[in-house]
Scaffold this active site. Structure first.
Site: not given
Ligand code: VGL
Ligand code: ZN
Length: 212
Positions: A17, A55, A57, A61, A90, A115, A160
């Protein structure tokens, strides 16, 4: 002195990410998030196998606080799969915030795993969504490619990166988290909890300098 760590063809670097929304100025900025980029670029060149996660979404979401009346970011809700932290919106599909950081060198990556694209379920881990059952497909990829050791770097250490490292370990891989190629969010002691968990589960914590 040469590298301390000899990288083999059975090793994979899993880059979690490294997207604009997790870097300074982003919607869910991790403190110093963009600082992982030079370290990751340097070590990625040395790996024969590099996998990235993104990431990704939909705007409606379930993990987004603005989609829950009366809720603020970083509060939690209970969903059928357990407790879910609510985040600022985000990494919305197709937006600049969801793109990889512009300085991340993607040339060596063989695979990108998206994801968190199902409206009703979040996915911190690169292997399984937050119900711990729905697969992303990465486990099949790692097994079919006969990869053995997973080195993890990226954002965020305590979400993550943590979930990905733990799922890889549970699935039987050797796992090492490259700590200085990660940055954490640190909600309610979550960075300290992450370190305790890594210790308990036999997940190594190393420095990217071990590869140089
Ligand atoms: C993440 C919060 C929400 C991450 C992703 O990449 O750690 N944290 N979505
Ligand atoms: Zn996320």
């Amino acid at each position: 002195m040469g590298p301390v760590m000899k990288i083999s063809d059975r090793d994979v670097l899993l880059v979690i990410d490294v997207q604009n929304d997790f870097c300074s100025g982003g919607a869910l900025a991790v403190p110093g998030g963009e600082k992982v980029v030079p370290a990751i670029n340097r070590i990625a060149k040395k790996f024969a196998n590099v996998v990235l996660t993104q990431d990704w979404h939909p705007r409606d979401h379930v993990s987004f606080a603005p989609n829950h009346a009366g809720k603020q970011p970083f509060q939690t809700i209970e969903l059928d799969y357990g407790t879910q932290v609510l985040w600022p919106a985000h990494c919305v599909q197709g937006t600049p915030g969801a793109e990889f950081h512009g300085d991340l060198d993607l040339t060596g990556a063989s695979m990108v795993v998206r994801k968190g694209f199902r409206r009703g379920i979040d996915s911190y881990s690169a292997l399984f969504e937050n119900d711990h059952r729905t697969p992303t497909g990465l486990l099949g990829y790692l097994r079919e490619r006969e990869l053995k050791t997973v080195f993890v770097a990226g954002l965020a250490l305590d979400f993550c990166v943590r979930f990905s490292a733990e799922d890889a370990r549970k699935a039987g891989f050797e796992v090492a988290v490259i700590e200085d190629a990660c940055r954490g969010i640190d909600l309610d002691g979550s960075v300290a909890a992450t370190h305790r968990s890594f210790e308990e589960r036999g997940i190594s914590v190393i420095s990217f300098e071990a590869f140089l």
